[in-house]
Write a protein that holds these residues in place. Structure first.
Motif, PDB file in Angstrom:
ATOM      1  N   ASN A 177       8.113  -6.408 -10.006  1.00 19.28           N
ATOM      2  CA  ASN A 177       8.143  -5.887 -11.375  1.00 19.28           C
ATOM      3  C   ASN A 177       8.837  -4.526 -11.474  1.00 19.28           C
ATOM      4  O   ASN A 177       8.364  -3.629 -12.170  1.00 19.28           O
ATOM      5  CB  ASN A 177       6.733  -5.793 -11.952  1.00 19.28           C
ATOM      6  CG  ASN A 177       6.088  -7.149 -12.111  1.00 19.28           C
ATOM      7  OD1 ASN A 177       6.770  -8.152 -12.265  1.00 19.28           O
ATOM      8  ND2 ASN A 177       4.779  -7.194 -12.057  1.00 19.28           N
ATOM      9  N   GLY A 178       9.924  -4.358 -10.756  1.00 23.07           N
ATOM     10  CA  GLY A 178      10.689  -3.117 -10.803  1.00 23.07           C
ATOM     11  C   GLY A 178      10.167  -2.020  -9.888  1.00 23.07           C
ATOM     12  O   GLY A 178      10.755  -0.945  -9.827  1.00 23.07           O
ATOM     13  N   TYR A 179       9.071  -2.258  -9.182  1.00 18.16           N
ATOM     14  CA  TYR A 179       8.525  -1.274  -8.241  1.00 18.16           C
ATOM     15  C   TYR A 179       8.898  -1.663  -6.812  1.00 18.16           C
ATOM     16  O   TYR A 179       8.932  -2.834  -6.455  1.00 18.16           O
ATOM     17  CB  TYR A 179       6.999  -1.190  -8.356  1.00 18.16           C
ATOM     18  CG  TYR A 179       6.539  -0.656  -9.680  1.00 18.16           C
ATOM     19  CD1 TYR A 179       6.649   0.702  -9.978  1.00 18.16           C
ATOM     20  CD2 TYR A 179       6.014  -1.507 -10.638  1.00 18.16           C
ATOM     21  CE1 TYR A 179       6.235   1.194 -11.203  1.00 18.16           C
ATOM     22  CE2 TYR A 179       5.599  -1.021 -11.865  1.00 18.16           C
ATOM     23  CZ  TYR A 179       5.711   0.322 -12.143  1.00 18.16           C
ATOM     24  OH  TYR A 179       5.314   0.806 -13.347  1.00 18.16           O
ATOM     25  N   ARG A 180       9.157  -0.648  -5.999  1.00 17.41           N
ATOM     26  CA  ARG A 180       9.450  -0.846  -4.578  1.00 17.41           C
ATOM     27  C   ARG A 180       8.198  -0.474  -3.801  1.00 17.41           C
ATOM     28  O   ARG A 180       7.762   0.674  -3.839  1.00 17.41           O
ATOM     29  CB  ARG A 180      10.631   0.012  -4.146  1.00 17.41           C
ATOM     30  CG  ARG A 180      11.924  -0.355  -4.886  1.00 17.41           C
ATOM     31  CD  ARG A 180      12.963   0.715  -4.767  1.00 17.41           C
ATOM     32  NE  ARG A 180      12.384   1.959  -5.280  1.00 17.41           N
ATOM     33  CZ  ARG A 180      12.785   3.172  -4.946  1.00 17.41           C
ATOM     34  NH1 ARG A 180      13.773   3.344  -4.121  1.00 17.41           N
ATOM     35  NH2 ARG A 180      12.212   4.244  -5.451  1.00 17.41           N
ATOM     36  N   ILE A 181       7.637  -1.454  -3.104  1.00 17.92           N
ATOM     37  CA  ILE A 181       6.368  -1.267  -2.409  1.00 17.92           C
ATOM     38  C   ILE A 181       6.589  -1.438  -0.909  1.00 17.92           C
ATOM     39  O   ILE A 181       6.981  -2.506  -0.449  1.00 17.92           O
ATOM     40  CB  ILE A 181       5.315  -2.286  -2.894  1.00 17.92           C
ATOM     41  CG1 ILE A 181       5.193  -2.253  -4.416  1.00 17.92           C
ATOM     42  CG2 ILE A 181       3.980  -2.021  -2.207  1.00 17.92           C
ATOM     43  CD1 ILE A 181       4.434  -3.435  -4.992  1.00 17.92           C
ATOM     44  N   ARG A 182       6.338  -0.390  -0.148  1.00 16.08           N
ATOM     45  CA  ARG A 182       6.427  -0.452   1.314  1.00 16.08           C
ATOM     46  C   ARG A 182       5.097  -1.024   1.806  1.00 16.08           C
ATOM     47  O   ARG A 182       4.031  -0.618   1.345  1.00 16.08           O
ATOM     48  CB  ARG A 182       6.661   0.949   1.862  1.00 16.08           C
ATOM     49  CG  ARG A 182       6.979   1.051   3.316  1.00 16.08           C
ATOM     50  CD  ARG A 182       8.303   0.530   3.738  1.00 16.08           C
ATOM     51  NE  ARG A 182       9.447   1.172   3.091  1.00 16.08           N
ATOM     52  CZ  ARG A 182      10.687   0.733   3.233  1.00 16.08           C
ATOM     53  NH1 ARG A 182      10.946  -0.314   3.974  1.00 16.08           N
ATOM     54  NH2 ARG A 182      11.679   1.335   2.619  1.00 16.08           N
ATOM     55  N   THR A 183       5.134  -1.984   2.716  1.00 14.00           N
ATOM     56  CA  THR A 183       3.919  -2.678   3.147  1.00 14.00           C
ATOM     57  C   THR A 183       3.736  -2.632   4.658  1.00 14.00           C
ATOM     58  O   THR A 183       4.690  -2.421   5.410  1.00 14.00           O
ATOM     59  CB  THR A 183       3.948  -4.160   2.715  1.00 14.00           C
ATOM     60  OG1 THR A 183       5.046  -4.809   3.361  1.00 14.00           O
ATOM     61  CG2 THR A 183       4.084  -4.301   1.228  1.00 14.00           C
ATOM     62  N   GLY A 184       2.514  -2.866   5.072  1.00 11.81           N
ATOM     63  CA  GLY A 184       2.191  -2.976   6.487  1.00 11.81           C
ATOM     64  C   GLY A 184       0.907  -3.767   6.667  1.00 11.81           C
ATOM     65  O   GLY A 184       0.045  -3.767   5.790  1.00 11.81           O
ATOM     66  N   LEU A 185       0.805  -4.433   7.793  1.00  5.30           N
ATOM     67  CA  LEU A 185      -0.350  -5.274   8.093  1.00  5.30           C
ATOM     68  C   LEU A 185      -1.003  -4.880   9.409  1.00  5.30           C
ATOM     69  O   LEU A 185      -0.314  -4.638  10.399  1.00  5.30           O
ATOM     70  CB  LEU A 185       0.085  -6.742   8.189  1.00  5.30           C
ATOM     71  CG  LEU A 185       0.389  -7.429   6.871  1.00  5.30           C
ATOM     72  CD1 LEU A 185       1.247  -8.649   7.089  1.00  5.30           C
ATOM     73  CD2 LEU A 185      -0.907  -7.803   6.189  1.00  5.30           C
ATOM     74  N   CYS A 186      -2.307  -4.834   9.398  1.00  3.93           N
ATOM     75  CA  CYS A 186      -3.137  -4.629  10.587  1.00  3.93           C
ATOM     76  C   CYS A 186      -2.605  -3.554  11.529  1.00  3.93           C
ATOM     77  O   CYS A 186      -2.518  -2.397  11.177  1.00  3.93           O
ATOM     78  CB  CYS A 186      -3.352  -5.955  11.305  1.00  3.93           C
ATOM     79  SG  CYS A 186      -4.404  -7.050  10.358  1.00  3.93           S
ATOM     80  N   PHE A 187      -2.216  -3.972  12.714  1.00  2.00           N
ATOM     81  CA  PHE A 187      -1.795  -3.068  13.778  1.00  2.00           C
ATOM     82  C   PHE A 187      -0.609  -2.198  13.362  1.00  2.00           C
ATOM     83  O   PHE A 187      -0.423  -1.105  13.872  1.00  2.00           O
ATOM     84  CB  PHE A 187      -1.469  -3.900  15.018  1.00  2.00           C
ATOM     85  CG  PHE A 187      -0.998  -3.106  16.202  1.00  2.00           C
ATOM     86  CD1 PHE A 187      -1.863  -2.257  16.867  1.00  2.00           C
ATOM     87  CD2 PHE A 187       0.303  -3.215  16.642  1.00  2.00           C
ATOM     88  CE1 PHE A 187      -1.435  -1.521  17.960  1.00  2.00           C
ATOM     89  CE2 PHE A 187       0.741  -2.482  17.743  1.00  2.00           C
ATOM     90  CZ  PHE A 187      -0.132  -1.646  18.392  1.00  2.00           C
ATOM     91  N   GLU A 188       0.209  -2.664  12.405  1.00  2.00           N
ATOM     92  CA  GLU A 188       1.377  -1.902  11.959  1.00  2.00           C
ATOM     93  C   GLU A 188       0.988  -0.560  11.349  1.00  2.00           C
ATOM     94  O   GLU A 188       1.790   0.365  11.346  1.00  2.00           O
ATOM     95  CB  GLU A 188       2.174  -2.715  10.937  1.00  2.00           C
ATOM     96  CG  GLU A 188       2.825  -3.917  11.550  1.00  2.00           C
ATOM     97  CD  GLU A 188       3.491  -4.805  10.527  1.00  2.00           C
ATOM     98  OE1 GLU A 188       4.376  -5.577  10.932  1.00  2.00           O
ATOM     99  OE2 GLU A 188       3.143  -4.742   9.339  1.00  2.00           O
ATOM    100  N   GLU A 189      -0.244  -0.442  10.849  1.00  4.34           N
ATOM    101  CA  GLU A 189      -0.702   0.818  10.285  1.00  4.34           C
ATOM    102  C   GLU A 189      -0.664   1.942  11.328  1.00  4.34           C
ATOM    103  O   GLU A 189      -0.504   3.104  10.988  1.00  4.34           O
ATOM    104  CB  GLU A 189      -2.126   0.652   9.747  1.00  4.34           C
ATOM    105  CG  GLU A 189      -2.659   1.870   9.049  1.00  4.34           C
ATOM    106  CD  GLU A 189      -4.071   1.669   8.533  1.00  4.34           C
ATOM    107  OE1 GLU A 189      -4.325   2.086   7.397  1.00  4.34           O
ATOM    108  OE2 GLU A 189      -4.907   1.118   9.264  1.00  4.34           O
ATOM    109  N   LEU A 190      -0.779   1.591  12.579  1.00  8.67           N
ATOM    110  CA  LEU A 190      -0.757   2.592  13.651  1.00  8.67           C
ATOM    111  C   LEU A 190       0.660   3.020  14.015  1.00  8.67           C
ATOM    112  O   LEU A 190       0.846   3.976  14.751  1.00  8.67           O
ATOM    113  CB  LEU A 190      -1.474   2.052  14.893  1.00  8.67           C
ATOM    114  CG  LEU A 190      -2.909   1.564  14.673  1.00  8.67           C
ATOM    115  CD1 LEU A 190      -3.486   1.035  15.971  1.00  8.67           C
ATOM    116  CD2 LEU A 190      -3.774   2.625  14.062  1.00  8.67           C
TER     117      LEU A 190
END
Length: 148
Positions: A54-67
């Motif tokens: 919807n026009g927003y850029r959202i950077r994402t991460g899952l589980c272990f990637e948070e580290l």
């Protein structure tokens, strides 16, 4: 073999659905939980962790990637992380790993929305301050405004 038919590959994924249930965006983890490669595999399809919704850029991460803090660098309007912290059970590890979202938010000067199944669900402002959170091992819904 019948066993081959029953075995399916599993992936850590974030999906965004429209109110009508249509797939809008998807991210498949490229750095899954490191201790059980037979259960969850990294996948290169849909592996760009910048979702356009919807026009927003959202950077994402899952589980272990948070580290891996550098995974969240780059342009975005805000950041979301979805983590499974059940292996920490009732230890101080739950609080420890939740601190990474504070670091990521402050380093990128973006809001970080963190959802966890058993750990700490929280919203962190661009300065690294937790503005709202749910305690571990308690079901609930966290709602708060963020400013983009």
């Amino acid at each position: 073999k019948l066993t081959n038919v029953l075995i399916q590959e599993k992936y850590d994924s974030i999906i965004v659905l429209s109110p009508m249930g249509e797939l809008i965006a998807r991210y498949d983890s490229t750095n899954p939980f490191p201790f059980d490669r037979t259960a969850i595999k990294g996948k290169k399809e849909n592996s760009d962790n910048l979702l356009e919704v919807n026009g927003y850029r959202i950077r994402t991460g899952l589980c272990f990637e948070e580290l891996k803090v550098k995974n969240f660098h780059g342009e975005s309007d805000f950041i979301i992380g979805s983590v499974n912290n059940q292996f920490f059970d009732h230890t101080s590890g739950l609080d420890l790993v939740s601190q990474f979202s504070r670091l990521i938010a402050a380093e990128n000067k973006k809001y970080f929305v963190r959802a966890s199944n058993t750990g700490i669900t929280q919203i962190v402002d661009p300065y690294g301050n937790v503005i709202k959170k749910l305690p571990p091992h308690k079901p609930g819904i966290l709602i708060e405004n963020i400013y983009i």
